[in-house]
Enzyme design. Structure first.
Site, PDB file in Angstrom:
ATOM      1  N   HIS A 235       0.811  -1.228   0.000  1.00  0.00           N
ATOM      2  CA  HIS A 235       0.000   0.000   0.000  1.00  0.00           C
ATOM      3  C   HIS A 235       0.839   1.270   0.000  1.00  0.00           C
ATOM      4  O   HIS A 235       0.308   2.368  -0.158  1.00  0.00           O
ATOM      5  CB  HIS A 235      -0.920   0.039   1.225  1.00  0.00           C
ATOM      6  CG  HIS A 235      -0.195   0.368   2.493  1.00  0.00           C
ATOM      7  ND1 HIS A 235       0.540  -0.556   3.173  1.00  0.00           N
ATOM      8  CD2 HIS A 235      -0.066   1.532   3.170  1.00  0.00           C
ATOM      9  CE1 HIS A 235       1.073   0.010   4.234  1.00  0.00           C
ATOM     10  NE2 HIS A 235       0.734   1.278   4.254  1.00  0.00           N
TER      11      HIS A 235
HETATM   12  C1  UD1 Z   1      -2.169   5.253   6.069  1.00  0.00           C
HETATM   13  C2  UD1 Z   1      -0.878   5.633   6.801  1.00  0.00           C
HETATM   14  C3  UD1 Z   1       0.125   4.505   6.641  1.00  0.00           C
HETATM   15  C4  UD1 Z   1      -0.459   3.190   7.081  1.00  0.00           C
HETATM   16  C5  UD1 Z   1      -1.731   2.934   6.292  1.00  0.00           C
HETATM   17  C6  UD1 Z   1      -2.366   1.625   6.668  1.00  0.00           C
HETATM   18  C7  UD1 Z   1      -0.335   8.048   6.817  1.00  0.00           C
HETATM   19  C8  UD1 Z   1       0.566   9.065   6.269  1.00  0.00           C
HETATM   20  N1  UD1 Z   1      -0.281   6.834   6.230  1.00  0.00           N
HETATM   21  O1  UD1 Z   1      -1.870   5.213   4.697  1.00  0.00           O
HETATM   22  O2  UD1 Z   1       1.252   4.782   7.443  1.00  0.00           O
HETATM   23  O3  UD1 Z   1       0.467   2.160   6.892  1.00  0.00           O
HETATM   24  O4  UD1 Z   1      -2.625   4.005   6.547  1.00  0.00           O
HETATM   25  O5  UD1 Z   1      -3.501   1.353   5.931  1.00  0.00           O
HETATM   26  O6  UD1 Z   1      -1.069   8.324   7.743  1.00  0.00           O
HETATM   27  N2  UD1 Z   1      -9.287   4.988   1.697  1.00  0.00           N
HETATM   28  C9  UD1 Z   1     -10.451   4.278   1.590  1.00  0.00           C
HETATM   29  N3  UD1 Z   1     -11.076   3.920   2.729  1.00  0.00           N
HETATM   30  C10 UD1 Z   1     -10.609   4.243   3.958  1.00  0.00           C
HETATM   31  C11 UD1 Z   1      -9.429   4.994   4.042  1.00  0.00           C
HETATM   32  C12 UD1 Z   1      -8.781   5.356   2.905  1.00  0.00           C
HETATM   33  O7  UD1 Z   1     -10.920   3.974   0.514  1.00  0.00           O
HETATM   34  O8  UD1 Z   1     -11.224   3.860   4.960  1.00  0.00           O
HETATM   35  C13 UD1 Z   1      -8.570   5.355   0.460  1.00  0.00           C
HETATM   36  C14 UD1 Z   1      -8.748   6.782   0.071  1.00  0.00           C
HETATM   37  O9  UD1 Z   1      -8.942   6.810  -1.285  1.00  0.00           O
HETATM   38  C15 UD1 Z   1      -7.415   7.407   0.411  1.00  0.00           C
HETATM   39  C16 UD1 Z   1      -6.446   6.268   0.328  1.00  0.00           C
HETATM   40  O10 UD1 Z   1      -7.200   5.109   0.663  1.00  0.00           O
HETATM   41  O11 UD1 Z   1      -7.083   8.443  -0.445  1.00  0.00           O
HETATM   42  C17 UD1 Z   1      -5.288   6.415   1.266  1.00  0.00           C
HETATM   43  O12 UD1 Z   1      -5.710   6.617   2.612  1.00  0.00           O
HETATM   44  P1  UD1 Z   1      -4.843   7.506   3.633  1.00  0.00           P
HETATM   45  O13 UD1 Z   1      -5.418   7.488   4.982  1.00  0.00           O
HETATM   46  O14 UD1 Z   1      -4.560   8.809   3.007  1.00  0.00           O
HETATM   47  O15 UD1 Z   1      -3.434   6.788   3.680  1.00  0.00           O
HETATM   48  P2  UD1 Z   1      -3.047   5.255   3.600  1.00  0.00           P
HETATM   49  O16 UD1 Z   1      -2.400   5.023   2.278  1.00  0.00           O
HETATM   50  O17 UD1 Z   1      -4.143   4.346   4.007  1.00  0.00           O
END
Ligand code: UD1
Length: 392
Positions: A235
Site C-alpha cells: 500500500h
Molecule cells: C495510512 C498511513 C500509513 C499506514 C496505512 C495503513 C499516513 C501518512 N499513512 O496510509 O502509514 O500504513 O494508513 O492502511 O497516515 N481509503 C479508503 N477507505 C478508507 C481509508 C482510505 O478507501 O477507509 C482510500 C482513500 O482513497 C485514500 C487512500 O485510501 O485516499 C489512502 O488513505 P490515507 O489514509 O490517506 O493513507 P493510507 O495510504 O491508508
C-alpha cells in the site's frame, strides 16, 4: 487522571486495543483498592478519539468489534485528502475536543497523519503527550511516516519505545533519557490476544477461513488449496503510485505464484491504482487470490499459517518475526531494524529483481531463523499504563 487515546488509521486500532483493556482493568481495581483503604478515589478516566482517517468498515469498524474496543467517544470524521488537508481537518476538530475534555495526557500511537495532528494540537494546549512506538527511524524523509515520527517525538513528554534502536535514535536527537521508556511492542499484545481469540472461537475461525477461501473473492484463476502459500500486502505510495514500479512488483508476484498460491488483500489505494493503470491482466488467470482488505482476525488467521509473507507494511515485519514466519519487506529501508537483526525479516528492495532473488534463496531452503526481541511479550500495555499512572 484523564487520558485521551487517539486512533485514526488501520494500524492504530490494534495499538490502542491493549491500552483500552488495561485502562479498563486498572480503573476498576484502582477504584476498589482506594475504596478499601478509605481513600478518596481519584478517577482514572479514559476516552477514545477516532479521527476518521480510515472510515471504510474493513479498514476501521471491524477492528473495534473484533478487538473489543468500545465505540469511540469522539469521531472526528476527517476522511481522506492530501496530507495537509487531512492533518488540518484532524487538528481543527481535535482542538475542540481537547478544550472541552481538558485531558491530562493525550496518548498517540504509531506514525500516521492522525498521530502527528493530535500530538501537535495537544502540545500547543500544554497537554502532556505520550507516544507509543516512539524513536523508530527509517532515515528516509521521503516517507510521510518518517516526518510524522520525528515531529511527534519532538513534542512528546513520554516516549514509549518498542525496540532498542528507538532509545539510541531518541538519545541521538537529544531527548532526555528520563522521558524514554523501553515499554516493548504493543502490537504484540494484540497479536497474542488475537491468536487466543482465534483458538477459543473455533466457529469464528472456520467462518474466517470460509470467507478468505471463498472463490467469489478471488480473481478468476486456478483455485488450488496448496499446503504452502504466501500472503502479500502492498500500500505504500512509493510502491503503488507509480505504474512501472507496481507492474514490476506484480510481475514478480505472478512469477512466485507459479510455485504457490498467493493471497493478496488489497488496500483501497492499491486497488484504485491497479485499475487506473490497467494492471488487472497480471492478476487474472494467475494463482494470486485477491481479496478486499481483511479484518484483523481474518488476516491473522491467514498469515499465521503462511510459508512466506511479502509486505511493505511496518507492523507486519514485527508480527512475522514473533511467529517466526519468513518476511520479505518490499522496501529499501526499515524503521524496525530489530526485525532484521534478530527476526525473520529481509529487505528485498522495491523492484521485481530483488524480490525474485530473495525468493530463489527461499526456494532453496535458505530461510532465515529468528528470535523474539526483548519485551515483545504481550505485556507492553501493562508497562505503559503503570508508567503513566506513576508519573501523574
Ligand atoms: C495510512 C498511513 C500509513 C499506514 C496505512 C495503513 C499516513 C501518512 N499513512 O496510509 O502509514 O500504513 O494508513 O492502511 O497516515 N481509503 C479508503 N477507505 C478508507 C481509508 C482510505 O478507501 O477507509 C482510500 C482513500 O482513497 C485514500 C487512500 O485510501 O485516499 C489512502 O488513505 P490515507 O489514509 O490517506 O493513507 P493510507 O495510504 O491508508
Amino acid at each position: 487522571m484523564k487520558i485521551l487515546l487517539i486512533a485514526g488509521a488501520r494500524p492504530n486500532f490494534m495499538k490502542i486495543a491493549p491500552l483500552v483493556h488495561e485502562l479498563k482493568a486498572r480503573s476498576k481495581t484502582q477504584g476498589a483498592w482506594r475504596k478499601k483503604l478509605g481513600l478518596k478515589s481519584r478517577e482514572l478516566e479514559y476516552k477514545i478519539v477516532h479521527t476518521g482517517q480510515h472510515y471504510d468498515y474493513e479498514m476501521s469498524k471491524v477492528f473495534f468489534e473484533e478487538l473489543d474496543i468500545p465505540e469511540p467517544d469522539f469521531f472526528l470524521g476527517a476522511g481522506s485528502g492530501t496530507h495537509a488537508v487531512q492533518t488540518a481537518k484532524i487538528m481543527t476538530v481535535f482542538e475542540r475536543v481537547c478544550l472541552q475534555e481538558k485531558p491530562d495526557v493525550v496518548v498517540v500511537v504509531g506514525d500516521v497523519n492522525s498521530t502527528l495532528a493530535c500530538s501537535v494540537t495537544a502540545k500547543k494546549l500544554n497537554i502532556k503527550v505520550a507516544h507509543v512506538e516512539a524513536g523508530l527511524r527509517s532515515f528516509d524523509m521521503t516517507m510521510p511516516e518518517e516526518i510524522n515520527r520525528i515531529v511527534t517525538d519532538s513534542v512528546s513528554d513520554y516516549l514509549f519505545v518498542s525496540e532498542k534502536s528507538g532509545i539510541d535514535n531518541l538519545k541521538r536527537e537529544g531527548k532526555n533519557r528520563k522521558q524514554i521508556f523501553f515499554a516493548g511492542n504493543i502490537m504484540i499484545d494484540t497479536l497474542y490476544y488475537g491468536l487466543k481469540k482465534i483458538e477459543n472461537k473455533k466457529l469464528r475461525k472456520s467462518e474466517i477461513e470460509k470467507k478468505i477461501l471463498s472463490p467469489e473473492l478471488h480473481a478468476p484463476g486456478t483455485m488450488r488449496h496448496a499446503d504452502s502459500y504466501a500472503v502479500v500486502t502492498l500500500h505504500r505510495p512509493s510502491n503503488v503510485d507509480d505504474k512501472d514500479k507496481l507492474e514490476d512488483i506484480l510481475l514478480a508476484l505472478k512469477k512466485i505464484s507459479e510455485d504457490m498460491d498467493i493471497y493478496f488483500p488489497v488496500h483501497p489505494r492499491t486497488e484504485k491504482n491497479i485499475n487506473d493503470f490497467k494492471l488487472n491482466y497480471l492478476l487474472e488467470g494467475s494463482s494470486i487470490k485477491v481479496t478486499p482488505p481483511l479484518s484483523y482476525l481474518e488476516f491473522l488467521s491467514l498469515w499465521r499459517d503462511a510459508a512466506l509473507v511479502l509486505t511493505d507494511s511496518g507492523g507486519i515485519q514485527e508480527e512475522t518475526t514473533v511467529l517466526g514466519i519468513p518476511c520479505f519487506t518490499i522496501r529499501e529501508n526499515t524503521e524496525r531494524p530489530v526485525t532484521i537483526k534478530k527476526g525473520t525479516n529481509v529487505l528485498v528492495g522495491t523492484n521485481g529483481k530483488g524480490i525474485l532473488k530473495a525468493y530463489k534463496r527461499f526456494k532453496k531452503g535458505r530461510i532465515k531463523k529468528g528470535r523474539v526481541p526483548k519485551y515483545w511479550d504481550g505485556k507492553t500495555a501493562q508497562r505503559i499504563v503503570k508508567i503513566l499512572i506513576a508519573h501523574k
